[in-house]
Scaffold this active site. Structure first.
Site, PDB file in Angstrom:
ATOM      1  N   TRP A 138       0.988  -1.064  -0.071  1.00  0.00           N
ATOM      2  CA  TRP A 138       0.055   0.055  -0.190  1.00  0.00           C
ATOM      3  C   TRP A 138       1.041   1.190   0.014  1.00  0.00           C
ATOM      4  CZ3 TRP A 138      -4.814  -0.832   3.895  1.00  0.00           C
ATOM      5  CH2 TRP A 138      -5.282  -1.945   3.544  1.00  0.00           C
ATOM      6  N   LYS A 139       2.226   1.153   0.196  1.00  0.00           N
ATOM      7  CA  LYS A 139       3.020   2.081   0.349  1.00  0.00           C
ATOM      8  C   LYS A 139       2.520   3.199   1.212  1.00  0.00           C
ATOM      9  CE  LYS A 139       4.865   1.251  -4.202  1.00  0.00           C
ATOM     10  NZ  LYS A 139       5.537   1.909  -5.518  1.00  0.00           N
ATOM     11  N   HIS A 144      13.093  -2.018  -0.670  1.00  0.00           N
ATOM     12  CA  HIS A 144      12.089  -1.699  -1.800  1.00  0.00           C
ATOM     13  C   HIS A 144      12.973  -0.596  -2.335  1.00  0.00           C
ATOM     14  CE1 HIS A 144       9.109   0.195  -4.111  1.00  0.00           C
ATOM     15  NE2 HIS A 144       8.376  -0.799  -3.820  1.00  0.00           N
ATOM     16  N   GLU A 204      12.007  -6.145  -8.872  1.00  0.00           N
ATOM     17  CA  GLU A 204      11.296  -5.122  -9.199  1.00  0.00           C
ATOM     18  C   GLU A 204      12.110  -4.136 -10.036  1.00  0.00           C
ATOM     19  OE1 GLU A 204      10.286  -2.571  -5.901  1.00  0.00           O
ATOM     20  OE2 GLU A 204      12.542  -2.619  -5.207  1.00  0.00           O
ATOM     21  N   GLY A 210       5.496   2.482 -11.084  1.00  0.00           N
ATOM     22  CA  GLY A 210       4.580   3.741 -10.979  1.00  0.00           C
ATOM     23  C   GLY A 210       4.927   4.538 -12.206  1.00  0.00           C
ATOM     24  N   GLY A 242       1.641  -2.676  -6.339  1.00  0.00           N
ATOM     25  CA  GLY A 242       1.677  -1.575  -5.887  1.00  0.00           C
ATOM     26  C   GLY A 242       0.085  -0.683  -5.719  1.00  0.00           C
ATOM     27  N   GLY A 243       0.179   0.129  -7.091  1.00  0.00           N
ATOM     28  CA  GLY A 243      -1.202   0.938  -7.193  1.00  0.00           C
ATOM     29  C   GLY A 243      -2.437   0.046  -7.313  1.00  0.00           C
TER      30      GLY A 243
END
Length: 254
Positions: free
Chosen positions: A10-11, A98, A170, A176, A237-238
């Site tokens: 969720w960052k 990360h 990653e 992103g 992520g998003g």
């Protein structure tokens, strides 16, 4: 046989209340189970208790992960979180290394190695991230770069149960940005990671360690990545910030 894994990062998103709502919605979306797919959500630290409560009350079919940890047990480390504090909240997984932590907060491979050691001592599964920048990839040194990260990040680790250690590849240039590595791109590096793990831990352990792809994965493309021999899941992520899209990713690989 390695169980597939979909982990949601969720960052720095969702307040405590918003996190509870999202976790509850996800529990409803996945109420019929996730088959052989292990699902993890990694909310911000302040949301962990709320999400843990949802998981318990709704018998949700996903595990709880943190986004960071410090390697000391306690002490004068303002702003940090110890492994035992995560354990007390029911955290079973923790993202380390990360690219955002490496870039914005100066985390090194040595730091990540210490964090992995500390997490494993507390029976928390590290989700250890690695990956190259666009500059490194365009120079054709991406495989060499990532393998070097793996060697440093796993230094002196003892792994007897390969399900208790997870790697997330990653490609930084695909996080992103809307750019996505192809499945073949992912396999090239994930295959090299697997080969490096064989050298470090031996064939049996290496064959059991899950390697996730993290880089703008979406419901419509995630299954293609997991068709590759050495890609076992995704760090999302998003798409993890909406229950329906994250659940769709899980269902796409069941």
């Amino acid at each position: 046989m390695r169980n597939r894994m979909i982990a949601g990062n969720w960052k720095m998103n969702k307040t405590y209340t918003e996190g509870v709502v999202l976790a509850s919605e996800l529990a409803e979306e996945l109420k019929n189970g996730t088959g052989e797919v292990d699902v993890v959500v990694c909310p911000p630290a302040v949301d962990l208790k709320g999400v843990a409560t949802v998981i318990d009350q709704q018998n949700a079919p996903f595990g709880l992960g943190a986004q960071n940890v410090y390697w000391e047990e306690s002490g004068a480390y303002t702003g940090e979180t110890a492994p035992q504090m995560l354990t007390a909240l029911g955290v079973g997984y923790c993202i380390i290394g990360h690219s955002e932590r490496r870039e914005y907060f100066g985390e090194t491979d040595e730091d990540i190695n210490k964090k992995a050691q500390a997490l494993m001592e507390h029976n928390i599964v590290p989700i250890s991230c690695c990956g190259e920048s666009l500059e490194v990839r365009e120079a054709g040194k991406h495989v060499e770069f990532v393998v070097d990260q793996i060697k440093k990040d796993t230094k002196d680790l003892t792994i007897t149960d390969p399900s208790k250690y997870v790697i997330a590849y990653e490609p930084i240039w695909a996080i992103g940005t809307g750019k996505t590595a192809t499945a073949d791109d992912a396999q090239e590096v994930c295959g090299a990671i697997r080969a490096a793990l064989v050298d470090i831990f031996g064939q049996e352990i290496a064959d059991g360690i899950r390697i996730l792809y993290g880089g703008s994965a979406k419901p419509e493309n995630v299954a293609g990545f997991l068709e590759k021999d050495d890609v076992d899941g995704a760090l999302v992520g998003g798409a993890s910030l909406k229950a329906d899209s994250f659940a769709a990713m899980v269902k796409a690989v069941m």
